[in-house]
Write a protein that holds these residues in place. Structure first.
Motif, PDB file in Angstrom:
ATOM      1  N   GLY A  43       0.813  -1.209   0.000  1.00 48.20           N
ATOM      2  CA  GLY A  43       0.000   0.000   0.000  1.00 48.20           C
ATOM      3  C   GLY A  43       0.845   1.257   0.000  1.00 48.20           C
ATOM      4  N   ASP A  44       1.930   1.257   0.773  1.00 47.48           N
ATOM      5  CA  ASP A  44       2.828   2.410   0.806  1.00 47.48           C
ATOM      6  C   ASP A  44       3.453   2.647  -0.568  1.00 47.48           C
ATOM      7  OD1 ASP A  44       2.291   2.724   3.474  1.00 47.48           O
ATOM      8  OD2 ASP A  44       4.138   1.753   4.158  1.00 47.48           O
ATOM      9  N   ALA A  45       3.843   1.567  -1.231  1.00 46.13           N
ATOM     10  CA  ALA A  45       4.444   1.698  -2.563  1.00 46.13           C
ATOM     11  C   ALA A  45       3.447   2.267  -3.560  1.00 46.13           C
ATOM     12  CB  ALA A  45       4.960   0.340  -3.037  1.00 46.13           C
ATOM     13  N   VAL A  46       2.218   1.803  -3.470  1.00 42.06           N
ATOM     14  CA  VAL A  46       1.168   2.275  -4.374  1.00 42.06           C
ATOM     15  C   VAL A  46       0.898   3.768  -4.161  1.00 42.06           C
ATOM     16  CG1 VAL A  46      -1.322   2.131  -4.813  1.00 42.06           C
ATOM     17  CG2 VAL A  46       0.061   0.049  -4.714  1.00 42.06           C
ATOM     18  N   HIS A  47       0.957   4.218  -2.882  1.00 42.86           N
ATOM     19  CA  HIS A  47       0.627   5.600  -2.571  1.00 42.86           C
ATOM     20  C   HIS A  47       1.808   6.555  -2.735  1.00 42.86           C
ATOM     21  CE1 HIS A  47      -3.130   4.090  -0.828  1.00 42.86           C
ATOM     22  NE2 HIS A  47      -3.549   5.331  -0.920  1.00 42.86           N
ATOM     23  N   ALA A  48       2.959   6.057  -3.135  1.00 38.22           N
ATOM     24  CA  ALA A  48       4.140   6.915  -3.246  1.00 38.22           C
ATOM     25  C   ALA A  48       3.891   8.097  -4.176  1.00 38.22           C
ATOM     26  CB  ALA A  48       5.333   6.106  -3.736  1.00 38.22           C
ATOM     27  N   ARG A  49       3.133   7.875  -5.242  1.00 38.71           N
ATOM     28  CA  ARG A  49       2.850   8.949  -6.191  1.00 38.71           C
ATOM     29  C   ARG A  49       1.644   9.769  -5.777  1.00 38.71           C
ATOM     30  NH1 ARG A  49      -0.283   9.019 -11.190  1.00 38.71           N
ATOM     31  NH2 ARG A  49       0.291  10.850 -12.411  1.00 38.71           N
ATOM     32  N   VAL A  50       0.569   9.087  -5.390  1.00 42.86           N
ATOM     33  CA  VAL A  50      -0.672   9.816  -5.117  1.00 42.86           C
ATOM     34  C   VAL A  50      -0.584  10.647  -3.847  1.00 42.86           C
ATOM     35  CG1 VAL A  50      -2.097   8.169  -6.364  1.00 42.86           C
ATOM     36  CG2 VAL A  50      -1.706   7.836  -3.926  1.00 42.86           C
ATOM     37  N   ASP A  51       0.393  10.365  -2.963  1.00 46.16           N
ATOM     38  CA  ASP A  51       0.530  11.140  -1.738  1.00 46.16           C
ATOM     39  C   ASP A  51       1.248  12.474  -1.961  1.00 46.16           C
ATOM     40  OD1 ASP A  51      -0.826   9.360  -0.195  1.00 46.16           O
ATOM     41  OD2 ASP A  51       0.944   8.392   0.653  1.00 46.16           O
ATOM     42  N   GLU A  52       1.715  12.714  -3.172  1.00 46.39           N
ATOM     43  CA  GLU A  52       2.389  13.970  -3.476  1.00 46.39           C
ATOM     44  C   GLU A  52       1.369  14.979  -3.988  1.00 46.39           C
ATOM     45  OE1 GLU A  52       5.600  13.407  -6.165  1.00 46.39           O
ATOM     46  OE2 GLU A  52       6.642  11.932  -4.901  1.00 46.39           O
ATOM     47  N   PRO A  53       1.199  16.109  -3.286  1.00 48.05           N
ATOM     48  CA  PRO A  53       0.235  17.109  -3.738  1.00 48.05           C
ATOM     49  C   PRO A  53       0.578  17.623  -5.138  1.00 48.05           C
ATOM     50  CG  PRO A  53       0.971  17.564  -1.494  1.00 48.05           C
ATOM     51  CD  PRO A  53       1.874  16.495  -2.040  1.00 48.05           C
ATOM     52  N   GLY A  54      -0.448  17.889  -5.905  1.00 44.92           N
ATOM     53  CA  GLY A  54      -0.252  18.412  -7.247  1.00 44.92           C
ATOM     54  C   GLY A  54      -1.528  18.313  -8.050  1.00 44.92           C
ATOM     55  N   TRP A  55      -1.455  18.709  -9.292  1.00 44.23           N
ATOM     56  CA  TRP A  55      -2.617  18.630 -10.152  1.00 44.23           C
ATOM     57  C   TRP A  55      -2.170  18.341 -11.580  1.00 44.23           C
ATOM     58  CZ3 TRP A  55      -3.189  21.965 -14.293  1.00 44.23           C
ATOM     59  CH2 TRP A  55      -2.345  23.084 -14.306  1.00 44.23           C
ATOM     60  N   GLU A  56      -3.103  17.864 -12.351  1.00 42.06           N
ATOM     61  CA  GLU A  56      -2.853  17.601 -13.761  1.00 42.06           C
ATOM     62  C   GLU A  56      -4.168  17.703 -14.514  1.00 42.06           C
ATOM     63  OE1 GLU A  56      -2.525  13.177 -14.780  1.00 42.06           O
ATOM     64  OE2 GLU A  56      -1.925  13.238 -12.657  1.00 42.06           O
ATOM     65  N   THR A  57      -4.062  17.899 -15.794  1.00 39.63           N
ATOM     66  CA  THR A  57      -5.263  17.920 -16.622  1.00 39.63           C
ATOM     67  C   THR A  57      -5.376  16.592 -17.356  1.00 39.63           C
ATOM     68  OG1 THR A  57      -4.043  18.968 -18.434  1.00 39.63           O
ATOM     69  CG2 THR A  57      -5.242  20.411 -16.920  1.00 39.63           C
TER      70      THR A  57
END
Length: 208
Positions: A43-57
Motif C-alpha cells: 500500500g505504501d508503494a502504491v501511494h508513493a505517487r498519489v501522496d504527493e500534492p499536485g494537479w494535472e489535466t
C-alpha cells in the motif's frame, strides 16, 4: 475549517480502521501503534505517487492529488488521493488501494466520508466516486448512498467515543486478523484463548 475551534477532529482514515476492526482503530489512533507487513508495504508503494500534492489535466477533468478535505459538521479531516473536477461541473473522488478489484465496505465508507467532506466544502453533490485497485489497474465505481452516509455518521460517533474513552476494545480473533499488520501487537489468539482470560479482559475494559 478552523480546526482550532475544536479538539475532537477525527481523521477519515479512522473511519476505515474502525469499520474494519474497532480494536485496530484504537491501537492506531489511541495508542499510536503501527506496524508494517507485506500488505501495508504494498500500500505504501502504491501511494508513493498519489501522496504527493499536485494537479494535472486529463480529458474532461482537472485532477487534484493529495487534496486536503474536511467536514466541520462531522469534525472530520483528511485528504483524497485524487479528486476529478470534471468539466461538466461534477466532482468525483478516487481512492487508490493495492490489491485486486474487490468490494470492501470499509473502503467504500472511507470514500463516502470523502464525498461528505467535498460536498460541505464545495456546496455541490458528490453522488459517486471510485476505488482504483492498483493490482488489477481497474476502477470500481461506488454510489455514495444514503446508507453509506448514515454509516459514516454512526462510525464517526463511535470513533469519537472510543478516542474519548482511551480504552482498547476486546480482540476479535477472526478472519480479519490474518491480514492485519497489528496482529503481533494485538495478540488476538493469546488474549482470547481461554474463558478466564476473556472474563478478565472484559472486567478490565468496562468503563468506570
Amino acid at each position: 475549517m478552523d480546526s482550532g475551534e475544536r479538539d475532537d477532529i477525527i481523521m477519515i482514515s479512522a473511519i476505515q480502521h474502525h469499520s474494519y476492526c474497532p480494536r485496530q482503530c484504537a491501537l492506531i489512533h489511541v495508542e499510536q501503534q503501527f506496524s508494517s507487513n507485506v500488505h501495508t508495504a504494498r500500500g505504501d508503494a502504491v501511494h508513493a505517487r498519489v501522496d504527493e500534492p499536485g494537479w494535472e489535466t486529463q480529458p474532461g477533468a482537472r485532477v487534484e492529488r493529495a487534496l486536503p478535505i474536511w467536514s466541520d459538521r462531522l469534525g472530520l479531516a483528511g485528504r483524497c488521493d485524487a479528486v476529478e473536477f470534471r468539466h461538466d461541473g461534477s466532482i468525483y473522488p478516487v481512492e487508490t488501494k493495492h490489491g485486486p478489484r474487490k468490494a470492501k465496505v470499509h473502503d467504500d465508507l472511507q470514500l463516502a466520508a470523502q464525498a461528505i467532506c467535498l460536498e460541505e466544502m464545495t456546496g455541490k453533490p458528490v453522488p459517486r466516486g471510485a476505488i482504483y485497485h492498483h493490482t488489477s489497474r481497474r476502477r470500481r465505481e461506488v454510489a455514495i448512498t444514503d446508507a453509506l452516509r448514515h454509516q459514516v455518521e454512526e462510525i464517526t460517533v463511535a470513533v469519537r467515543g472510543l478516542l474519548a474513552s482511551g480504552r482498547l476494545p476486546l480482540p476479535v480473533n477472526d478472519v480479519r486478523c490474518k491480514e492485519c499488520s497489528l496482529k503481533d501487537i494485538c495478540q488476538p489468539e493469546a488474549l482470547m484463548a481461554k474463558p478466564a482470560q476473556i472474563s478478565l479482559l472484559s472486567s478490565l475494559f468496562v468503563p468506570d
